[in-house]
Design a protein around this motif. Structure first.
Motif, PDB file in Angstrom:
ATOM      1  N   GLU A 142       0.843  -1.184   0.000  1.00  0.00           N
ATOM      2  CA  GLU A 142       0.000   0.000   0.000  1.00  0.00           C
ATOM      3  C   GLU A 142       0.884   1.241   0.000  1.00  0.00           C
ATOM      4  O   GLU A 142       1.953   1.250   0.605  1.00  0.00           O
ATOM      5  N   HIS A 143       0.424   2.279  -0.667  1.00  0.00           N
ATOM      6  CA  HIS A 143       1.193   3.506  -0.796  1.00  0.00           C
ATOM      7  C   HIS A 143       0.422   4.664  -0.165  1.00  0.00           C
ATOM      8  O   HIS A 143      -0.790   4.798  -0.355  1.00  0.00           O
ATOM      9  N   HIS A 144       1.142   5.481   0.588  1.00  0.00           N
ATOM     10  CA  HIS A 144       0.537   6.712   1.073  1.00  0.00           C
ATOM     11  C   HIS A 144       0.312   7.647  -0.115  1.00  0.00           C
ATOM     12  O   HIS A 144       1.007   7.560  -1.131  1.00  0.00           O
ATOM     13  N   MET A 145      -0.621   8.550   0.009  1.00  0.00           N
ATOM     14  CA  MET A 145      -0.907   9.452  -1.099  1.00  0.00           C
ATOM     15  C   MET A 145      -1.419  10.787  -0.575  1.00  0.00           C
ATOM     16  O   MET A 145      -1.947  10.878   0.531  1.00  0.00           O
ATOM     17  N   VAL A 146      -1.247  11.809  -1.388  1.00  0.00           N
ATOM     18  CA  VAL A 146      -1.826  13.127  -1.139  1.00  0.00           C
ATOM     19  C   VAL A 146      -2.804  13.404  -2.265  1.00  0.00           C
ATOM     20  O   VAL A 146      -2.436  13.386  -3.441  1.00  0.00           O
ATOM     21  N   ILE A 147      -4.060  13.631  -1.916  1.00  0.00           N
ATOM     22  CA  ILE A 147      -5.082  13.904  -2.925  1.00  0.00           C
ATOM     23  C   ILE A 147      -5.041  15.376  -3.313  1.00  0.00           C
ATOM     24  O   ILE A 147      -5.113  16.255  -2.457  1.00  0.00           O
ATOM     25  N   TRP A 184      -7.702   3.079  -2.169  1.00  0.00           N
ATOM     26  CA  TRP A 184      -8.101   3.398  -3.533  1.00  0.00           C
ATOM     27  C   TRP A 184      -7.397   2.421  -4.477  1.00  0.00           C
ATOM     28  O   TRP A 184      -6.337   1.889  -4.150  1.00  0.00           O
ATOM     29  N   ILE A 185      -7.963   2.213  -5.652  1.00  0.00           N
ATOM     30  CA  ILE A 185      -7.327   1.418  -6.694  1.00  0.00           C
ATOM     31  C   ILE A 185      -6.649   2.377  -7.664  1.00  0.00           C
ATOM     32  O   ILE A 185      -7.299   3.258  -8.243  1.00  0.00           O
TER      33      ILE A 185
END
Length: 388
Positions: A142-147, A184-185
């Motif tokens: 899993e990867h962290h993300m900034v929307i 999220w995918i």
């Protein structure tokens, strides 16, 4: 003995219901509708009877940790807006009809969709997973993300609602569906630089900085299968005067938006220089062979009859002026959202103390561009369009 004078009857109580009903037909701002109902009992009763309010004029949501407010395009007035204390300092990153906004409660995490009218909240994950080329998903990676921005296909609380997010992570685009509460995918980085995303004709259309278009649509297998997205791309013929970013004159910048109007897909091109006037051009997507093929071109429009545009990343809208008597034909309302500062999104500092929000007259480009509201400074987030 002199008789006491009877109290005068308030003038508002004397207006007949038929006249109040006529007045309410022209009250196209939700806030004005609320103020109308607060005048007296007679007006409140008229407002309750007149449930079929006209299409509401969008508002500009002005975030603030202390005093959030909104700007009414109907009256031009800025009014206070009650928000729960837990969301006042949130970063806004999307909106949808019915009063929905997407936000990051802690700038770069704590994502959710919030209905400002009802208070309903739908949590959104803050991590993504990338499927393999064979379609399976590695549950351990899993990867962290900034929307950056979120675009919804419908109301986030409804079953089957989809969302596409422009993100900063191992991929730059990710997808969500109602019921996905862990991640999220994501898809492979097929587009190097994403300009804008719009949900159009049962798919997410993604516009690149080269004006190419890719379409992502869900693969329907069965109700229990995980969300999988298929990708198709249009072979877009380059405009005769198209120039890549590397060939633009010094000091010139460009941004692009996608808008649906009258069933057509529009691309809005915005040129601007530092401390100089802005220019806008409008193009309509023309599909070769009447829409059955994968080839397309951008055809320029030189007029915007009967319409007004509201531009914002992931939340641009086109409206018919016939719905609102107060919006001039050809006006383009736009936000200064041409850049995204990742370092500010990862901190709790000031967002952008001088956020530009302006109006451009597409039919009279020589007119001076007007800024609004003049005294607003953004403390925690860029403003966003709120659609009641």
């Amino acid at each position: 003995m002199r008789r006491a004078r009877e109290p005068c009857r308030p003038w508002s109580d004397g207006l007949p219901p038929e006249l109040l009903d006529i007045i309410l037909r022209y009250v196209t701002c939700l806030a004005d509708h609320v103020y109308f109902a607060a005048v007296c009992r007679a007006w409140r009763s008229a407002a309750e009877v007149h449930k079929a309010t006209p299409c509401q004029v969008p508002c500009l949501l002005l975030p603030s940790p202390v005093a959030p407010s909104f700007l009414s395009l109907h009256s031009g007035a800025t009014r206070c807006l009650y928000l729960p204390e837990s969301v006042r300092a949130a970063r806004l990153c999307g909106s949808y009809e019915g009063g929905w906004v997407a936000l990051a409660l802690d700038q770069w995490r704590g994502y959710a969709a919030l209905n400002l009218c009802s208070g309903a909240m739908v949590p959104l994950p803050d991590r993504l997973r990338i499927p393999s080329d064979h379609g399976w998903i590695d549950n351990t990676c899993e990867h962290h993300m900034v929307i950056r921005t979120v675009t919804f296909s419908g109301m986030p609380s409804t079953e089957g609602c989809l969302a596409a997010a422009h993100v900063s992570s191992a991929s730059n685009i990710a997808f969500w569906q109602t019921g996905m509460d862990r991640y999220w995918i994501a898809c492979r980085r097929d587009v190097d630089v994403i300009e804008d995303i719009i949900y159009y004709k049962e798919g997410f259309y993604v516009l690149s900085n080269t004006e190419d278009v890719m379409v992502y649509a869900p693969n329907v297998v069965n109700g229990n299968s995980p969300l999988m997205m298929s990708r198709t791309s249009y072979l877009v013929q380059k405009r005769a005067d198209y120039k890549p970013v590397s060939r633009l004159p010094k000091g010139v910048s460009m941004s692009r938006y996608l808008v649906e109007s009258r069933g057509k897909l529009l691309m809005i091109l915005r040129h601007f220089r530092n401390k100089q006037r802005r220019e806008f051009r409008i193009f309509e997507m023309n599909l070769a062979g009447g829409g059955g093929g994968s080839e397309a071109s951008w055809v320029e429009l030189h007029a915007l009859p009967g319409r007004v545009l509201l531009l914002g990343r992931g939340c641009s809208r086109a409206f018919e002026v016939s719905q609102f008597d107060t919006l001039p034909v050809g006006n383009i309302y736009y936000l200064n959202d041409t850049s995204f500062n990742l370092s500010l999104a990862s901190s709790n500092g000031s967002w952008n103390p001088r956020t530009n929000m302006s109006v451009y007259d597409f039919h009279k480009p020589r007119n001076k561009t007007r800024r609004y509201p003049r005294k607003f400074t953004s403390e925690c987030s860029a403003p966003i369009w709120l659609i009641p």
